[in-house]
Write a protein that holds these residues in place. Structure first.
Motif, PDB file in Angstrom:
ATOM      1  N   ARG A 169       0.843  -1.198   0.000  1.00 27.36           N
ATOM      2  CA  ARG A 169       0.000   0.000   0.000  1.00 27.36           C
ATOM      3  C   ARG A 169       0.875   1.243   0.000  1.00 27.36           C
ATOM      4  NH1 ARG A 169      -2.975  -1.635   5.126  1.00 27.36           N
ATOM      5  NH2 ARG A 169      -4.177   0.274   4.934  1.00 27.36           N
ATOM      6  N   ALA A 170       2.040   1.153   0.624  1.00 35.28           N
ATOM      7  CA  ALA A 170       2.950   2.294   0.639  1.00 35.28           C
ATOM      8  C   ALA A 170       3.514   2.556  -0.752  1.00 35.28           C
ATOM      9  CB  ALA A 170       4.078   2.056   1.633  1.00 35.28           C
ATOM     10  N   THR A 209       1.606   4.667  -3.294  1.00 30.85           N
ATOM     11  CA  THR A 209       1.685   6.131  -3.253  1.00 30.85           C
ATOM     12  C   THR A 209       3.031   6.619  -3.768  1.00 30.85           C
ATOM     13  OG1 THR A 209       0.361   6.110  -1.246  1.00 30.85           O
ATOM     14  CG2 THR A 209       1.427   8.181  -1.820  1.00 30.85           C
ATOM     15  N   SER A 210       4.108   6.063  -3.252  1.00 31.10           N
ATOM     16  CA  SER A 210       5.424   6.550  -3.626  1.00 31.10           C
ATOM     17  C   SER A 210       6.443   5.428  -3.507  1.00 31.10           C
ATOM     18  CB  SER A 210       5.826   7.711  -2.721  1.00 31.10           C
ATOM     19  OG  SER A 210       7.214   7.941  -2.828  1.00 31.10           O
ATOM     20  N   PRO A 224     -12.375  10.131   4.286  1.00 38.62           N
ATOM     21  CA  PRO A 224     -11.874  10.940   3.185  1.00 38.62           C
ATOM     22  C   PRO A 224     -11.646  10.057   1.961  1.00 38.62           C
ATOM     23  CG  PRO A 224     -10.151  10.526   4.798  1.00 38.62           C
ATOM     24  CD  PRO A 224     -11.418   9.987   5.371  1.00 38.62           C
ATOM     25  N   ALA A 225     -11.683  10.682   0.803  1.00 39.61           N
ATOM     26  CA  ALA A 225     -11.506   9.920  -0.432  1.00 39.61           C
ATOM     27  C   ALA A 225     -10.312   8.996  -0.285  1.00 39.61           C
ATOM     28  CB  ALA A 225     -11.278  10.876  -1.593  1.00 39.61           C
ATOM     29  N   ALA A 226     -10.571   7.731  -0.394  1.00 37.60           N
ATOM     30  CA  ALA A 226      -9.494   6.774  -0.157  1.00 37.60           C
ATOM     31  C   ALA A 226      -8.595   6.706  -1.361  1.00 37.60           C
ATOM     32  CB  ALA A 226     -10.067   5.399   0.133  1.00 37.60           C
ATOM     33  N   ALA A 227      -7.379   6.282  -1.129  1.00 37.98           N
ATOM     34  CA  ALA A 227      -6.439   6.167  -2.235  1.00 37.98           C
ATOM     35  C   ALA A 227      -6.793   4.981  -3.099  1.00 37.98           C
ATOM     36  CB  ALA A 227      -5.036   6.005  -1.709  1.00 37.98           C
ATOM     37  N   ALA A 247      -7.227   5.542  -6.599  1.00 36.06           N
ATOM     38  CA  ALA A 247      -6.136   6.174  -7.319  1.00 36.06           C
ATOM     39  C   ALA A 247      -5.236   5.122  -7.942  1.00 36.06           C
ATOM     40  CB  ALA A 247      -5.340   7.057  -6.382  1.00 36.06           C
ATOM     41  N   ASP A 251       1.310   8.508  -8.818  1.00 34.93           N
ATOM     42  CA  ASP A 251       1.747   9.901  -8.940  1.00 34.93           C
ATOM     43  C   ASP A 251       3.254   9.977  -9.095  1.00 34.93           C
ATOM     44  OD1 ASP A 251       2.516  11.274  -5.755  1.00 34.93           O
ATOM     45  OD2 ASP A 251       2.484   9.181  -6.315  1.00 34.93           O
ATOM     46  N   ASP A 252       3.869   8.985  -8.500  1.00 37.19           N
ATOM     47  CA  ASP A 252       5.309   9.068  -8.348  1.00 37.19           C
ATOM     48  C   ASP A 252       5.972   8.332  -9.494  1.00 37.19           C
ATOM     49  OD1 ASP A 252       7.350   8.369  -5.492  1.00 37.19           O
ATOM     50  OD2 ASP A 252       7.898   8.844  -7.495  1.00 37.19           O
TER      51      ASP A 252
END
Ligand SMILES: Nc1ncnc2c1ncn2[C@@H]1O[C@H](COP(=O)(O)OP(=O)(O)OP(=O)(O)O)[C@@H](O)[C@H]1O
Ligand SMILES: [Mg+2]
Lengths: 364, 257
Positions: A200-201, A204-205, A343-346, A349, A353-354
């Motif tokens: 999960r990490a 994101t990046s 909040p809008a969950a990732a 997504a 992004d990275d």
């Protein structure tokens, strides 16, 4: 341990009462799922089984795309690999159970190998590479005689477990949905664990995950293989149930269907893929029935099923970007006047992004 | 503990880091200061393994680490707090910090999927360590919030907690105080002092010279990719070249940098 990674990412630790409700609901769903085959007729059972196999693949898609942020437009390829593995072994006299066990192993192993080069790619490039792999695989299968070529692999025997042959669709339905439960359990255990948090990490990046000690490349390959193994297991069950395999059974549209199911149900959720598989299957079935009514043009049912994916995908992305399940959960929570919206969950997504990991993290 | 010897790295025509050498002793807090674009973050990325040097050698704990991947270096005890907010989305604050435990835990997918004893015992240790790290940065009350819903200052502290959860031997902090309110800055300074007292070696990039003067044993000043001064905070702040470089920085700000 499951409190923070439930079907919906709850903001606060789930209170005990809510957890009890969740457990009760889960038990009810499980019982109903197991009782359903007793009341369904033969054609309904077929739909029921194929919903289950689709759910298995889709859970893998949610894990791969939703949690780990890696796109695959070719999951049907591993569904096919699982099917052909089980089918081929069974046709040549291997005990069907061994064939069924080999299906996820071969599909996962192949995905692991394919993943080594293609998981270096990201975003659209990865999407195209996975899609291309499926097209290549189908083309090869169509040419190879011992796989039945374009005509297909026929005469796959029935599945037998512990010496009992599964003759009825009911039995297949149970096997399928027990398989779904196993896949759900594995997924649940992984997402709330050390490797799961690493996955999960890195969604994101990749840079930040690497610097925290996550072996990004290895984890991406493992999660790709795992999602393929889920698809392979589903394919194995499919092969025994249908008894016949051809390249045409695993079109690219099928890969898209799995993604639509995952997105509609809720990418990056545990139960969303199951909800998505059920909802999409029901809608497609209904439209199929409509399309084959007398008076409808012959192409109606085909057009309907293509259109429904497109329309559903657009509608869900526009109005429920996190998918049906999170939206329903929000609704329930608001109805009980509890808590705020998560909040809008990732989860939704998919875009990474990275995309420039090798650049310094703070490059302007 | 860390020896950077003649390291260079360029991007296209830009010499981001040019023939930089510096040597950090065990237990030392070294500040790296310099104007925008001086190459400070690039230097960190070279040490952390996110960039490879064009030339030069980096030695850590007596061994060259030039070929080691970033996650390998993390396992060897190098932790980085990146410039800006670098939290993992879709995870709670606690889970973000738990990712930091990766270097000192071992179990993989099979142990996790089957909930083997190894998973259980490590998971317990990870939880404890994460709780401890969250407390140290003052985020214990926010632990179960979605990380991305936290205000910027807390996201920055969350990164520090994640780095601490890795039980690092060398901590790289890239402008950890930027975006923090005055009270938070003081708390962060206290935390860094605390960590120093515990013997942790740190590299600290910071613009605020007063912040640095209080915390660092020595200061290295970078400008245009080169070391232009090195010494105690007092020595460095009275150095003419340093003052000049900083005035240059002001100009750049005025040009809308
Ligand atoms: N990935 C990259 N590609 C191209 N140029 C880069 C890259 N990373 C850094 N640079 C350039 O290298 C130089 C040094 O950048 P760096 O980020 O290391 O500076 P810095 O000292 O950290 O600045 P700041 O105080 O603004 O964070 C700058 O000119 C920058 O534009
Ligand atoms: Mg910088």
């Amino acid at each position: 341990m499951t409190a923070e990674v439930g079907t919906v990412r709850t903001v606060r630790r789930r209170p005990d009462a809510q957890r009890a409700v969740g457990l009760g609901l889960g038990a009810l769903v499980a019982v109903l799922t197991l009782l359903a085959p007793l009341v369904l007729d033969r054609s309904q059972l077929t739909v029921y089984i194929l919903t289950g196999t689709a759910a298995m693949v889709t859970i893998g898609v949610s894990l791969l795309m939703g949690y780990a942020g890696q796109v695959s437009l070719g999951q049907a390829a591993y569904y096919a690999v699982g099917g052909y593995t089980a089918g081929l072994l069974a046709v040549h006299g291997t005990p069907p159970l061994l064939g069924l066990l080999a299906a996820p192993l071969v599909a996962g192993g192949l995905a692991g190998l394919v993943g080594i080069p293609i998981l270096r790619l990201r975003g659209h490039y990865l999407a195209f590479a996975t899609l291309a792999f499926q097209l290549i695989l189908l083309a090869i299968v169509g040419q190879v005689d011992f796989l039945g070529g374009d005509i297909g692999l026929q005469g796959i025997p029935q599945l037998s477990l512990l010496g009992i042959q599964l003759m009825t669709a009911q039995a297949y339905a149970w096997v399928t949905w027990v398989g779904v439960a196993v896949v759900l359990l594995i997924t649940r255990n992984i997402i709330a664990s050390r490797p799961g948090r690493g996955l999960r990490a890195l969604a994101t990046s990749e840079t930040a995950a690497e610097s925290s000690g996550v072996p990004v490349t290895r984890y991406k390959i493992v999660v790709f293989a795992l999602s393929a193994a889920f698809a392979g297991l589903a394919g194995g069950i499919y092969a025994f149930f249908i008894g016949y395999l051809a390249p045409g059974s695993f079109p690219v549209l099928l890969s898209f269907q799995f993604i639509v199911m995952a997105v509609v149900g809720g990418l990056g959720t545990l139960w969303g893929p199951v909800v998505g598989a059920v909802v999409i299957t029901l809608i497609v079935q209904t439209l199929n029935d409509l399309g084959t009514r007398p008076g409808m043009p012959s192409y109606a049912s085909g057009v309907f099923s293509y259109a429904v994916y497109a329309i559903l995908l657009v509608v869900v992305l526009l109005f429920l970007p996190r998918g049906l399940l999170p939206a329903m959960a929000d609704l329930v929570r608001r109805a009980f006047g509890r808590g705020r919206r998560a909040p809008a969950a990732a989860g939704t997504a998919v875009t990474v992004d990275d995309s420039t990991t090798r650049q310094p993290p703070d490059s302007p | 503990m860390l020896d950077v010897e003649g390291v260079s790295r360029s991007f296209g025509g830009v010499y981001a880091v040019q023939n930089v050498s510096l040597s950090v002793a065990e237990g030392e807090v070294r500040a790296i200061i310099g104007p925008n674009g001086a190459g400070k973050s690039t230097l960190f990325n070279l040490v952390g393994g996110h960039l490879t040097a064009d030339s030069g050698t980096i030695t850590y704990s007596g061994r060259p680490i030039d070929g080691a991947s970033a996650h390998r270096r993390a396992h060897d005890g190098i932790a980085t707090v990146f410039q800006g907010a670098r939290i993992f989305r879709g995870m709670t604050a606690r889970e973000n910090v738990m990712v930091g435990a990766q270097p000192w835990t071992r179990h993989g997918f099979v142990a996790a999927a089957l909930r083997l004893p190894r998973h259980r015992s490590e998971e317990r240790a990870i939880r404890e360590q994460a709780e401890h790290a969250l407390e140290r940065v003052g985020l214990a009350d926010w632990a179960d919030r979605e990380a991305e819903s936290l205000p910027l200052g807390q996201q920055r502290r969350l990164q520090v907690a994640r780095a601490l959860c890795s039980q690092p031997r060398l901590l790289l902090l890239d402008e950890p105080a930027s975006g923090l309110r005055a009270g938070e800055r003081t708390a962060l300074a206290e935390l860094i002092e605390d960590l120093r007292a515990g013997g942790l070696t740190m590299l600290l990039i910071e613009h605020d010279v007063r912040f640095v003067a209080r915390l660092a044993d020595r200061v290295t000043v970078l400008d245009l990719g080169q070391v232009i001064a090195e010494g105690t905070p007092q020595e460095v702040t009275s150095d003419k070249r340093v003052i000049k470089a900083y005035i240059g920085d002001e100009d750049e700000h005025a040009r809308g940098h």
